[in-house]
Design an enzyme around this catalytic site. Structure first.
Site, PDB file in Angstrom:
ATOM      1  N   ASN B 147      35.285  37.915  31.620  1.00  0.00           N
ATOM      2  CA  ASN B 147      35.352  37.526  33.026  1.00  0.00           C
ATOM      3  C   ASN B 147      35.766  36.075  33.240  1.00  0.00           C
ATOM      4  O   ASN B 147      36.310  35.728  34.283  1.00  0.00           O
ATOM      5  CB  ASN B 147      34.002  37.785  33.702  1.00  0.00           C
ATOM      6  N   SER B 195      33.015  48.665  37.679  1.00  0.00           N
ATOM      7  CA  SER B 195      32.475  48.189  38.948  1.00  0.00           C
ATOM      8  C   SER B 195      33.549  48.348  40.014  1.00  0.00           C
ATOM      9  O   SER B 195      34.733  48.135  39.753  1.00  0.00           O
ATOM     10  CB  SER B 195      32.092  46.713  38.805  1.00  0.00           C
ATOM     11  N   ALA B 196      33.143  48.712  41.229  1.00  0.00           N
ATOM     12  CA  ALA B 196      34.134  48.934  42.291  1.00  0.00           C
ATOM     13  C   ALA B 196      34.635  47.629  42.903  1.00  0.00           C
ATOM     14  O   ALA B 196      35.822  47.499  43.209  1.00  0.00           O
ATOM     15  CB  ALA B 196      33.533  49.821  43.381  1.00  0.00           C
ATOM     16  N   HIS B 197      33.739  46.660  43.052  1.00  0.00           N
ATOM     17  CA  HIS B 197      34.137  45.497  43.852  1.00  0.00           C
ATOM     18  C   HIS B 197      35.052  44.524  43.098  1.00  0.00           C
ATOM     19  O   HIS B 197      35.468  43.520  43.639  1.00  0.00           O
ATOM     20  CB  HIS B 197      32.919  44.780  44.456  1.00  0.00           C
ATOM     21  N   THR B 233      19.142  58.675  46.215  1.00  0.00           N
ATOM     22  CA  THR B 233      20.161  59.237  47.104  1.00  0.00           C
ATOM     23  C   THR B 233      21.488  58.518  46.875  1.00  0.00           C
ATOM     24  O   THR B 233      21.545  57.295  46.856  1.00  0.00           O
ATOM     25  CB  THR B 233      19.720  59.087  48.575  1.00  0.00           C
ATOM     26  N   CYS B 320      27.899  35.009  38.353  1.00  0.00           N
ATOM     27  CA  CYS B 320      26.558  35.465  38.003  1.00  0.00           C
ATOM     28  C   CYS B 320      25.746  34.409  37.289  1.00  0.00           C
ATOM     29  O   CYS B 320      24.560  34.542  37.092  1.00  0.00           O
ATOM     30  CB  CYS B 320      26.623  36.702  37.126  1.00  0.00           C
TER      31      CYS B 320
END
Lengths: 404, 380
Positions: B147, B195-197, B233, B320
């Site tokens: 990253n 990861s989507a974002h 959910t 992070c």
């Protein structure tokens, strides 16, 4: 009237359009899409400000300090984090946990997991009205009890547990008290300054917020410690790592804010609709209300229609979306374990329907539901041999069925 | 404001938002509900699962949705150590904090090896071989693309080698997805995190791709969603958004990479004109959007603040880890001296960035470097 009629608000709620509108401001390039952990630019700071404001909104509904709110991916994660977090942090103090047989699977399955890890769990039987007898709870407490986990409002029968009284008891014994409030927040007033709950789980999608979002309240005074279940980056003061999903958090904040503003008037309206629905069924033969009649959340009506199979009724009620129990266990064809724990026999447990009413339910919806439920129940009973035998005065419980 | 911090997070693509909108409005049912509305939500999740699987050439039944990349990494590590009672763990020294911290959690109960990297940030194959050829089967977790530096490891070669010794291989592909072609089957890894974002999808959703030959223990219990691997959910809207983002990433991979590479080359060429600039991991194979550089002698934090004032959003390393004032652990692992590490700035381009933005950045950067240097000289 829009069909199908949605009466499954305990499974999930539609998002309030005000919530959706706010969330959409935190997604795209022309809006605020930053990572709140980015400390070196405005995109990050704006995102962080939005998260702070939402934390305040959530804390406000339950009268807590924003520093006591830990964001999670939902109430299931909150329950896991609370129970495993306490168990793993305080295991040297003791390995005994008390919960109840009618808890949500997120609590029960987590306790089962802890049993595999060597913890000892007592599963209390509720009374026939669905509530836990506080005396029996006290009797179950031991020297090595570290945690009591009980839900505020039951997801299937909607009964409200007296968590204030239980909190007094657990505090006096020095036992940590966790409450799953996924079904109660925004429906029942909660004042964490007043009640002695140490950990409380919340969900956004049960009160018109987004799915995939929840929170865990972790008391600071007296300070409750938990072991993190997800590591990396040290977000949420080390208790829950992972990039914060800003749009979801903002959505949860807005949902809690609206709930605080509108809860009192909304509850009145929903109670009226619920009572209307129950009155519409009351003269039917062989129907049973499940759970305490008084001490229940306004939107819930759980009814057993004897001699009708719940799943068949759901299928027959194409225009009304209801459930026979918890959505989280609906993949199985087992009768509701909650109703079984309340002492209902298999037949009644199998014939139960949960109607859950919410913000967007109209009087017209209720009228129509009464009409078609009555129609379908009658039709299904007409097809039923058991119903015919019952009408002929045969006591079905005395029959010995031959195997073949 | 100019946004050059796409490795921290990307804006949601308008097509992705359009796909999500119905699930933020009308289609709200719980996918576990048996009524018709519930089944519609379930179908939407199934479609997204196909789309995510296709991005990495996996089978949809291998995809477990999680709340993000950090959860996927935690589930991969904790789930397989507990599920298969592994007593050994091997990670790289430049892993993401979610892998490092999850590994640290097992420090007392497992045997942990941290593999060094060379000065370019690449895993030393000889060290890997030496560590992995003896001892009990381990979980080996190595990231596909870093990253901070953007360094791409040869996971296929590494995994082939490790599989021979019966190790379980996990790769964190959060930064690699959408920037390099990923073929789960061909890579021969057992677990892969997404990861989507980071690929123009929403925050709060990710996935762990799991080879079904291995047993992982769930981290979140209750309800039994995601075939019991991950209860709770499902976040339908976000999952649908992730699916669309994955579809777009796969569809436009070639064009996107070309575009980003063009920006990167344009940028680095001008960056070299500035006095004293070094680009970390320059000799290694890197992602087409990431440039991690330093100007030894300049304080990175001061430079970052000045750049922010001038409307440039960049970072000194991982978001992070950005609450800490420590220099990047990735650079330290590469043997970069502390002074150079403290000057580090990470630029990560995205699809909407332009050469004009780069020109403006270079112009501001040049002035700021000169200003901070002269201030430093005056102070001395």
């Amino acid at each position: 009237m829009k069909l199908p009629i949605y009466l499954d608000y305990s499974a999930t709620t539609p998002m309030d359009p005000r919530v959706a509108k706010k969330m959409c401001q935190y997604l795209t390039l022309d809006q605020n899409f930053g990572n709140p952990a980015s400390r070196s630019h405005e995109f990050g700071w704006n995102a962080d400000d939005a998260v702070k404001a939402a934390r305040q909104q959530v804390a406000d509904l339950i009268n807590a300090d924003p520093k006591e709110i830990v964001w999670t991916s939902g109430a299931t994660e909150s329950d896991n984090l609370a129970i495993k977090g306490v168990a793993h942090f305080y295991h040297k103090k003791g390995k005994h946990i008390i919960t109840c047989k009618t808890e949500h699977k997120a609590v029960l399955d987590t306790c089962r997991q802890l049993e595999r890890e060597g913890f000892d769990v007592t599963y209390l039987d509720p009374e026939v009205n669905g509530l836990v007898d506080i005396k029996k709870l006290e009797e179950a407490m031991r020297e090595d009890t570290i945690l009591v986990s009980l839900m505020h409002v039951n997801n299937e029968v909607g009964v409200i547990q007296d968590i204030k009284a239980i909190g007094e008891l657990t505090r006096s014994k020095g036992i940590i008290f966790h409450v799953d409030a996924a079904q109660s927040a925004g429906k029942v007033p909660i004042d964490l300054n007043e009640i002695k709950v140490d950990l409380m789980s919340f969900s956004a999608h049960k009160i018109y917020g987004p799915k995939g979002m929840g929170a865990l309240y972790v008391r600071r005074k007296p300070r409750i410690r938990i072991e993190a279940q997800m590591h990396g980056g040290g977000h949420e003061r080390g208790m829950r790592s992972g990039t914060l999903a800003v749009h979801q958090i903002v959505g949860m904040g807005e949902a809690f804010h609206i709930a605080k503003q509108e809860m009192a008037t909304e509850n009145e309206r929903i109670r009226m609709l619920r009572d209307k629905l129950w009155n519409g069924f009351e003269d039917m033969e062989e129907i049973y209300l499940n759970g305490d009649e008084e001490c229940r959340v306004t939107g819930n009506l759980n009814v057993s229609f004897n001699f009708v199979e719940g799943e068949s009724l759901i299928m027959a009620l194409k225009d009304v979306a209801v459930s026979s129990g918890s959505a989280c266990t609906s993949a199985s064809l087992e009768p509701s374990y909650v109703l079984r724990a309340l002492g209902r026999n298999d037949e009644l447990a199998h014939s139960s329907i949960r109607f859950s009413i919410g913000r967007f339910t109209t009087e017209e919806d209720i009228d129509h539901t009464i009409k078609i439920v009555r129609e379908k129940v009658e039709k299904l009973r007409d097809l039923s041999v058991l119903w015919e035998m019952h009408k002929d005065g045969i006591d079905l419980s005395k029959i010995e069925w031959a195997a073949h | 404001m100019i946004y050059f911090d796409h490795n921290a997070s990307t804006p949601v693509h308008p097509d992705v938002l359009a796909e999500m909108m119905p699930y933020l409005q009308g289609c709200y049912a719980n996918p576990s509900s048996v009524h018709q509305q519930g089944r519609v939500a379930r179908e939407a999740i199934n479609k997204a699962r196909e789309q995510v699987a296709e991005l990495v050439n996996a089978h949809s039944s291998q995809v477990i949705f999680t709340s993000g990349g950090s959860e996927a990494n935690n589930l991969a590590i904790k789930g397989s150590i507990r599920g298969m009672s592994l007593s050994r763990l091997i990670i790289g020294s430049t892993e993401h904090p979610s892998v490092r911290d999850a590994a640290k959690y097992f420090a007392a109960s497992t045997n942990l090896d941290v593999l060094p990297v060379d000065a370019q940030g690449v895993i030393k194959f000889d060290d890997l071989s030496r560590v992995s050829s003896t001892g009990a089967p381990a979980l080996v977790s190595l990231m596909m693309a870093n990253n901070e530096t953007g360094v791409v490891q040869d996971i296929e070669k590494i995994a082939r080698h490790l599989q021979n010794d019966a190790h379980i291989v996990h790769t964190d592909a959060v930064q690699a997805a959408g920037k390099i072609n990923i073929n789960f089957t061909q890579l021969n890894v057992n677990l892969l995190s997404l990861s989507a974002h980071k690929i123009y999808g929403p925050k709060g959703v990710g996935a762990l791709v799991v080879d079904k030959r291995i047993d992982i223990e769930p981290m979140i219990h209750g309800g039994g969603q995601e075939k019991k691997w991950r209860s709770g959910t499902e976040n339908v809207a976000a999952i649908v958004g992730f699916g669309k983002a994955a579809e777009l990433a796969k569809l436009n991979l070639k064009g996107n990479v070309e575009k980003l590479k063009d920006l990167q080359q344009y940028f680095e060429c001008q960056l070299h004109q500035l006095q004293g600039v070094i680009i970390f991991s320059e000799q290694a194979e890197r992602l087409s959007n990431t440039t991690f550089f330093g100007v030894p002698g300049i304080d990175g934090e001061t430079l970052l603040m000045q750049l922010d004032v001038q409307g440039i959003a960049v970072t000194s390393g991982s978001a992070c880890a950005s609450t800490s004032l420590m220099p990047s652990h990735v650079l330290i692992a590469m043997g970069i001296n502390e002074q150079a590490a403290r000057s580090a700035i990470r630029v990560s381009f995205g699809l909407q960035n332009t050469k004009a933005e780069i020109d403006q950045f270079i112009y501001i950067l040049k002035i700021q470097i000169e200003m901070i240097s002269s201030l430093a000289i005056m102070e001395n």
